[in-house]
Design an enzyme around this catalytic site. Structure first.
Site, short mmCIF file in Angstrom:
data_model
loop_
_atom_site.label_atom_id
_atom_site.label_comp_id
_atom_site.label_asym_id
_atom_site.label_seq_id
_atom_site.Cartn_x
_atom_site.Cartn_y
_atom_site.Cartn_z
N ALA A 74 0.79 -1.19 0.15
CA ALA A 74 0.06 -0.12 0.21
C ALA A 74 0.86 1.27 0.09
O ALA A 74 2.01 1.22 0.20
CB ALA A 74 -0.89 0.02 1.40
N TYR A 140 -6.04 8.31 2.72
CA TYR A 140 -5.19 7.32 3.32
C TYR A 140 -6.10 6.49 4.25
O TYR A 140 -6.40 5.23 4.21
CB TYR A 140 -3.85 7.98 3.81
CG TYR A 140 -3.20 6.74 4.52
CD1 TYR A 140 -2.65 5.67 3.72
CD2 TYR A 140 -3.19 6.52 5.94
CE1 TYR A 140 -2.01 4.59 4.43
CE2 TYR A 140 -2.77 5.50 6.71
CZ TYR A 140 -2.09 4.54 5.57
OH TYR A 140 -1.32 3.47 6.34
N1 UFG Z 1 6.39 15.12 13.05
C1 UFG Z 1 7.22 16.58 13.31
N2 UFG Z 1 8.32 16.80 12.66
C2 UFG Z 1 8.66 16.02 11.62
C3 UFG Z 1 8.02 14.67 11.36
C4 UFG Z 1 6.91 14.46 12.10
O1 UFG Z 1 6.99 17.27 14.25
O2 UFG Z 1 9.57 16.24 10.75
C5 UFG Z 1 5.53 14.98 14.30
C6 UFG Z 1 4.25 14.65 13.50
O3 UFG Z 1 3.43 16.01 13.29
C7 UFG Z 1 3.38 13.89 14.30
C8 UFG Z 1 4.40 13.05 14.77
O4 UFG Z 1 5.75 13.88 14.68
O5 UFG Z 1 2.76 14.57 15.28
C9 UFG Z 1 4.60 11.69 14.33
O6 UFG Z 1 4.71 11.88 12.72
P1 UFG Z 1 4.98 10.91 11.78
O7 UFG Z 1 4.88 11.43 10.54
O8 UFG Z 1 6.07 10.07 12.29
O9 UFG Z 1 3.69 9.61 12.17
P2 UFG Z 1 2.20 10.10 11.86
O10 UFG Z 1 1.76 10.19 13.28
O11 UFG Z 1 1.71 11.24 11.21
O12 UFG Z 1 1.58 8.90 11.05
C10 UFG Z 1 1.32 7.66 11.54
C11 UFG Z 1 1.48 6.73 10.41
C12 UFG Z 1 0.64 6.77 9.27
C13 UFG Z 1 -1.05 6.94 9.91
C14 UFG Z 1 -0.94 8.16 10.88
C15 UFG Z 1 -2.19 7.92 11.82
O13 UFG Z 1 2.90 6.61 9.86
O14 UFG Z 1 0.65 5.58 8.55
O15 UFG Z 1 0.07 7.45 11.88
O16 UFG Z 1 -2.59 9.20 11.96
F1 UFG Z 1 -1.99 7.17 9.06
#
Ligand code: UFG
Length: 324
Positions: A74, A140
Site C-alpha cells: 500500500a 489514506y
Molecule cells: N513530526 C514532526 N516533525 C517531523 C515529522 C513528524 O514534528 O519532521 C510530528 C508529526 O507532526 C506527528 C509526529 O511527529 O505529530 C509523528 O509523525 P509521523 O509522520 O512519524 O507519524 P504520523 O503520526 O503522522 O503517521 C502515522 C503513520 C501513518 C498513519 C498515521 C495515523 O505513519 O501511516 O500515523 O494518524 F496514517
C-alpha cells in the site's frame, strides 16, 4: 504454514517476513518494488509483481497455493493521499479488492490486513478502543477503511476469516541492523530525528507547538516494528486455530510527545542538533494512543521493546549501518 506476503519488501512487511522465516514458515513475497527494497526480503522468495496484475495474481495463487495471505502492499503517506486521492483509492482500495477476489477464487480463507490508526481520524478520547467511531480525516485512512469493510462483508458472506491490525506509529528496526525503515522521501519523525543526529539532515522541525498536550507538541504511541511483526505471527496462529474474524489495535497504550522524542534522541546519541518550531502539519491529531487490551488478552501479545530508548537505539544502529 505457506504464507503469501504482499508488500513484504517494505518496512513492516520485511520485519514480518524475517520472523516468519525464522520460525520456519514457507514465505513468498509479492512486491512491485516501487517503494520496497529487494535487499529487505532476505532469503525469502520474491515475485516482483503489481497487485493490479490480475492474471499474474491468479497464476501465482495457483502455483504457490498459500494457506494464508498477509497484505501490506500500500501507499502510506497521508499528505500525498490528500493531494492525490485516486492514487490511494487505486492502489490501496481497488488493488486490495483485486487481491481479495484472487483469494476467494483460490479458496484462501485466512487473511491478515495491515490497517491503521488513521481509520479513527481525530479521536474523541484516548486511549482509543477498537469500538471508537471510524471517521478518517484523509483519503489514506478511507482507503484502508474501505478494505476493512470489504473484509467484514466477505467474512459475513463466507467461511473467509481475517484479522485487521490497526497500527499506531510503527518505529524501530530489527536489532540485527540488517533491515529497517527506508522511505524516500522519509516523513516519519524518529528516522528524521536520527538523521539530524547523524548530520545527514541539518535540522528537525517540530510541526506544531500549541496542541492541547502537556508540552504543546503531538503525542503518539510509538510501537516497535518487531513487536508489530510478532502481532502478525500471533494473528496467523489465531486464525489457524479457528479464531473468528477480528480487528485489533497495535500500540503500547502510552505515548510520547515530539519534544520527548527529540530529547530522548539527544540523550541516547549524545549528539546535539538544531530544532525548528514549524507550523502544524495539516491533518495531525493532537494525540493518538492505542487501547490494545484486546491484542494482549486475545492474541496473548507480549511486547519486547516497550521502551522509547530501546526503539531509538535500534533505529540508530540501523541509520549508522544501513544497506538500503
Ligand atoms: N513530526 C514532526 N516533525 C517531523 C515529522 C513528524 O514534528 O519532521 C510530528 C508529526 O507532526 C506527528 C509526529 O511527529 O505529530 C509523528 O509523525 P509521523 O509522520 O512519524 O507519524 P504520523 O503520526 O503522522 O503517521 C502515522 C503513520 C501513518 C498513519 C498515521 C495515523 O505513519 O501511516 O500515523 O494518524 F496514517
Amino acid at each position: 504454514m505457506k504464507v503469501l506476503v504482499t508488500g513484504g519488501a517494505g518496512y513492516i512487511g520485511s520485519h514480518v517476513v524475517r520472523q516468519l522465516l525464522l520460525r520456519g514458515d514457507d514465505v513468498l513475497v509479492l512486491d512491485n518494488l516501487v517503494n520496497g527494497h529487494r535487499e529487505a526480503v532476505g532469503v525469502a522468495r520474491l515475485e516482483v509483481m503489481d497487485l493490479s496484475d490480475n492474471a499474474g495474481l491468479k497464476r501465482l495463487m495457483k502455483a504457490f497455493q498459500p494457506e494464508a495471505v498477509i497484505h501490506f502492499a500500500a501507499f502510506i503517506e497521508v499528505g500525498e493521499s490528500v493531494r492525490n486521492p485516486l492514487k490511494y483509492y487505486q492502489n490501496n482500495t481497488a488493488n486490495g479488492f483485486s487481491l481479495l477476489a484472487a483469494c476467494q477464487e483460490a479458496g484462501i480463507r485466512k487473511f491478515i490486513f495491515s490497517s491503521t490508526a488513521a481509520v479513527y481520524g481525530t479521536p474523541k478520547a484516548v486511549p482509543i478502543p477498537e469500538t471508537a467511531s471510524l471517521a478518517p480525516i484523509n483519503p489514506y485512512g478511507f482507503s484502508k477503511l474501505f478494505v476493512e469493510q470489504a473484509l467484514r462483508d466477505l467474512a459475513a458472506a463466507s467461511d473467509f476469516r481475517y484479522v485487521a491490525l490497526r497500527y499506531f506509529n510503527a518505529a524501530g528496526a530489527d536489532p540485527s541492523g540488517e533491515i529497517g525503515e527506508s522511505h524516500k522521501p522519509e516523513s516519519h519523525l524518529i528516522p528524521l530525528v536520527l538523521q539530524a543526529a547523524s548530520g545527514e539532515r541539518k535540522d528537525i522541525s517540530i510541526f506544531g507547538t500549541d496542541y492541547p498536550t502537556p508540552d504543546g507538541t503531538c503525542v503518539r504511541d510509538y510501537v516497535h516494528v518487531n513487536d508489530l511483526a510478532d502481532a502478525h505471527l500471533k494473528a496467523l496462529d489465531y486464525l489457524k486455530d479457528g479464531g473468528e474474524s477480528r480487528v485489533f489495535n497495535c500500540g503500547y497504550g502510552h505515548g510520547y510527545s515530539v519534544r520527548e522524542v527529540l530529547d530522548a534522541v539527544k540523550r541516547m546519541t549524545g549528539k546535539d542538533f538544531s530544532v525548528v518550531e514549524a507550523p502544524p502539519r495539516t491533518g495531525d491529531p493532537a494525540e493518538l494512543v492505542a487501547d490494545s487490551r484486546l491484542l494482549t488478552e486475545i492474541l496473548k501479545w507480549k511486547p519486547q521493546f516497550d521502551n522509547l530508548n530501546a526503539i531509538i537505539e535500534t533505529v540508530w544502529n540501523w541509520e549508522l549501518n544501513r544497506r538500503y
